[in-house]
Scaffold this motif. Structure first.
Motif, PDB file in Angstrom:
ATOM      1  N   PRO A 228       0.857  -1.313  -0.166  1.00 53.80           N
ATOM      2  CA  PRO A 228      -0.018  -0.081  -0.158  1.00 53.80           C
ATOM      3  C   PRO A 228       0.831   1.326   0.092  1.00 53.80           C
ATOM      4  CG  PRO A 228       0.043  -0.951   2.117  1.00 53.80           C
ATOM      5  CD  PRO A 228       0.854  -1.961   1.178  1.00 53.80           C
ATOM      6  N   PRO A 229       0.256   2.376  -0.220  1.00 49.57           N
ATOM      7  CA  PRO A 229       0.920   3.566  -0.318  1.00 49.57           C
ATOM      8  C   PRO A 229       1.702   4.053   0.869  1.00 49.57           C
ATOM      9  CG  PRO A 229      -1.065   3.692  -1.268  1.00 49.57           C
ATOM     10  CD  PRO A 229      -1.020   2.428  -0.629  1.00 49.57           C
ATOM     11  N   THR A 230       1.317   3.517   1.984  1.00 48.96           N
ATOM     12  CA  THR A 230       1.682   3.848   3.466  1.00 48.96           C
ATOM     13  C   THR A 230       2.697   3.124   3.707  1.00 48.96           C
ATOM     14  OG1 THR A 230       0.422   2.309   4.283  1.00 48.96           O
ATOM     15  CG2 THR A 230      -0.416   4.648   4.356  1.00 48.96           C
ATOM     16  N   GLU A 231       3.459   1.882   2.756  1.00 43.93           N
ATOM     17  CA  GLU A 231       4.643   1.177   3.115  1.00 43.93           C
ATOM     18  C   GLU A 231       5.864   2.016   2.617  1.00 43.93           C
ATOM     19  OE1 GLU A 231       4.750  -2.962   2.965  1.00 43.93           O
ATOM     20  OE2 GLU A 231       2.703  -3.181   3.960  1.00 43.93           O
ATOM     21  N   LEU A 232       7.046   1.435   3.232  1.00 48.60           N
ATOM     22  CA  LEU A 232       8.155   1.936   2.613  1.00 48.60           C
ATOM     23  C   LEU A 232       8.426   1.193   1.206  1.00 48.60           C
ATOM     24  CD1 LEU A 232      10.953   3.236   3.056  1.00 48.60           C
ATOM     25  CD2 LEU A 232      11.938   1.116   4.070  1.00 48.60           C
ATOM     26  N   SER A 233       8.842   1.926   0.241  1.00 52.64           N
ATOM     27  CA  SER A 233       9.093   1.546  -1.279  1.00 52.64           C
ATOM     28  C   SER A 233       7.768   0.721  -1.824  1.00 52.64           C
ATOM     29  CB  SER A 233      10.217   0.538  -1.084  1.00 52.64           C
ATOM     30  OG  SER A 233      11.364   1.025  -0.599  1.00 52.64           O
ATOM     31  N   ALA A 234       6.788   1.747  -1.455  1.00 51.13           N
ATOM     32  CA  ALA A 234       5.529   1.361  -2.355  1.00 51.13           C
ATOM     33  C   ALA A 234       5.735   0.949  -3.610  1.00 51.13           C
ATOM     34  CB  ALA A 234       4.516   2.293  -1.808  1.00 51.13           C
ATOM     35  N   ASP A 235       5.258  -0.105  -4.404  1.00 50.08           N
ATOM     36  CA  ASP A 235       5.310  -0.368  -5.783  1.00 50.08           C
ATOM     37  C   ASP A 235       4.360   0.024  -6.589  1.00 50.08           C
ATOM     38  OD1 ASP A 235       3.636  -2.273  -4.222  1.00 50.08           O
ATOM     39  OD2 ASP A 235       3.995  -3.622  -5.956  1.00 50.08           O
ATOM     40  N   GLY A 236       3.139   0.685  -5.906  1.00 50.75           N
ATOM     41  CA  GLY A 236       2.181   0.981  -6.736  1.00 50.75           C
ATOM     42  C   GLY A 236       2.432   2.209  -7.758  1.00 50.75           C
ATOM     43  N   PRO A 237       3.002   3.577  -7.189  1.00 55.08           N
ATOM     44  CA  PRO A 237       3.242   4.474  -8.289  1.00 55.08           C
ATOM     45  C   PRO A 237       4.091   3.893  -9.461  1.00 55.08           C
ATOM     46  CG  PRO A 237       3.421   5.126  -5.846  1.00 55.08           C
ATOM     47  CD  PRO A 237       3.389   3.900  -6.049  1.00 55.08           C
ATOM     48  N   ARG A 238       5.042   3.178  -9.219  1.00 58.67           N
ATOM     49  CA  ARG A 238       5.875   2.691 -10.470  1.00 58.67           C
ATOM     50  C   ARG A 238       5.136   1.753 -11.201  1.00 58.67           C
ATOM     51  NH1 ARG A 238      11.466   3.318 -12.275  1.00 58.67           N
ATOM     52  NH2 ARG A 238      11.747   1.679 -13.705  1.00 58.67           N
ATOM     53  N   ASN A 239       4.270   0.985 -10.840  1.00 56.75           N
ATOM     54  CA  ASN A 239       3.584   0.123 -11.365  1.00 56.75           C
ATOM     55  C   ASN A 239       2.495   0.752 -12.469  1.00 56.75           C
ATOM     56  OD1 ASN A 239       4.875  -2.365 -10.698  1.00 56.75           O
ATOM     57  ND2 ASN A 239       3.421  -2.945  -9.165  1.00 56.75           N
ATOM     58  N   LEU A 240       1.958   1.798 -11.763  1.00 55.96           N
ATOM     59  CA  LEU A 240       0.832   2.539 -12.386  1.00 55.96           C
ATOM     60  C   LEU A 240       1.515   3.320 -13.515  1.00 55.96           C
ATOM     61  CD1 LEU A 240      -1.948   3.695 -12.732  1.00 55.96           C
ATOM     62  CD2 LEU A 240      -1.512   5.375 -10.942  1.00 55.96           C
ATOM     63  N   ARG A 241       2.589   3.955 -13.433  1.00 52.96           N
ATOM     64  CA  ARG A 241       3.269   4.728 -14.483  1.00 52.96           C
ATOM     65  C   ARG A 241       3.874   3.967 -15.401  1.00 52.96           C
ATOM     66  NH1 ARG A 241       8.509   4.787 -16.921  1.00 52.96           N
ATOM     67  NH2 ARG A 241       8.666   6.854 -18.009  1.00 52.96           N
TER      68      ARG A 241
END
Length: 327
Positions: free
Chosen positions: A117-130
């Motif tokens: 999730p966005p609250t965790e260190l090194s969240a992978d969501g933003p990179r995956n979305l981009r």
């Protein structure tokens, strides 16, 4: 400028508990969190739902598939990205692939999600979305079919499987290759895509049961799901799509009632079909079972949903017969 549609469905990528604002960030908020200029496209956002993917129902999966198709064929978008929970991403992505038709010839349709999730260190969501947005707008994906984009890798919806419940490298296409990867501002293709599936006819049947077989399983379970309303059954066999002999009578009876029974395998092989094996799978085929043509059980269920759109056993057998075995 390239026009993309972002369909947001909440889940881990958007899970961000905030007092008074709900547990999930909107698609627009996810997009706004990306660095300015990182996606060279005009992106429109639609928030379709905010539920965990492990609680999706077939009607919601079909809704996502239909919206992705109409976004391309009716609204003229150059690409579609769907954010989705990773638990059932592979099922919904493949169902979308089966129903996409001509849409995949005109645009990239990309599923993505996050393990953190966005609250965790090194969240992978933003990179995956981009990366998913970049991939969807790249002409290299036209004609490829629906893909899953995670960890900068592009996986065919037909092949991708979640293999790790916690790590960011959670998805694999093995024994098949990764189709490509997102590099800088574009897509680098690494392997040819799987063959396109037969065109769908009619409306998919959502009432399809998936039963995992095991030593000593009783055929009464097959009757039970049919009594509960199932119009088709997928059996997850072992090895070369083998199922216990104790199920043969039930398979024969269901087939006689025009309820198709498709046999897949919990093992990963390039081609698994009861017609081509030498054990319980061959015996199941002799009493009417249909081979899954190498599809994983959850993919076989999606395929049977589509195959049942215009009939029963005969229609399903014909549809799977036209499914290229090079899966």
């Amino acid at each position: 400028m390239t026009r993309l549609l972002l369909l947001a469905t909440g889940d881990t990528m958007a899970f961000h508990p905030r007092p008074g604002r709900g547990a999930f960030a909107s698609g627009a908020e996810l997009l706004a969190a990306l660095p300015a200029g990182s996606v060279p496209a005009e992106v429109t956002v639609e928030d379709l739902l905010a539920v965990p993917s492990w609680d999706l129902d077939p009607e919601t999966m079909l809704r996502l598939a239909r919206r992705a198709r109409t976004a391309v064929l009716d609204d003229g978008y150059d690409g579609v990205v769907i954010t989705h929970g990773t638990d059932t991403l592979e099922e919904t992505a493949y169902l979308t692939d089966l129903l996409a038709g001509a849409a995949v010839e005109r645009a990239g349709i990309v599923y993505t999600g996050a393990m953190r999730p966005p609250t965790e260190l090194s969240a992978d969501g933003p990179r995956n979305l981009r990366s998913a947005l970049v991939a969807a707008g790249d002409p290299a994906l036209r004609g490829v079919g629906v893909v899953a984009c995670l960890n900068d890798e592009l996986h065919a919806a037909r092949w991708v499987t979640k293999i790790d419940a916690t790590g960011v490298a959670a998805f694999s296409s093995a024994p098949y290759p990764v189709l490509g990867r997102v590099v800088d501002a574009g897509v680098e293709m690494l392997a040819p895509p799987p063959p396109r599936p037969p065109a769908p006819t009619g409306e998919p049947e959502s009432a399809v049961a998936l039963i995992k077989t095991y030593p000593g399983i009783d055929g009464v379970l097959l009757h039970a799901v049919v009594d509960a309303g199932a119009r088709g059954v997928v059996l997850e066999g072992t090895g070369l799509a083998n199922v216990p002999i104790g199920l043969l009578t039930a398979i024969d009876e269901l087939t006689g009632w025009d309820i198709p029974v498709v046999v897949s395998s919990r093992a990963r092989f390039r081609e698994v079909s009861p017609e081509g094996s030498y054990g319980g799978g061959t015996l199941a085929a002799r009493v009417g079972a249909i081979g899954a043509r190498g599809l994983a059980p959850v993919k076989a269920r999606a395929a049977l949903m589509v195959a049942l759109g215009d009939g029963g056993v005969r229609t399903a057998r014909d549809w799977f017969g036209r499914l290229d075995g090079g899966v």
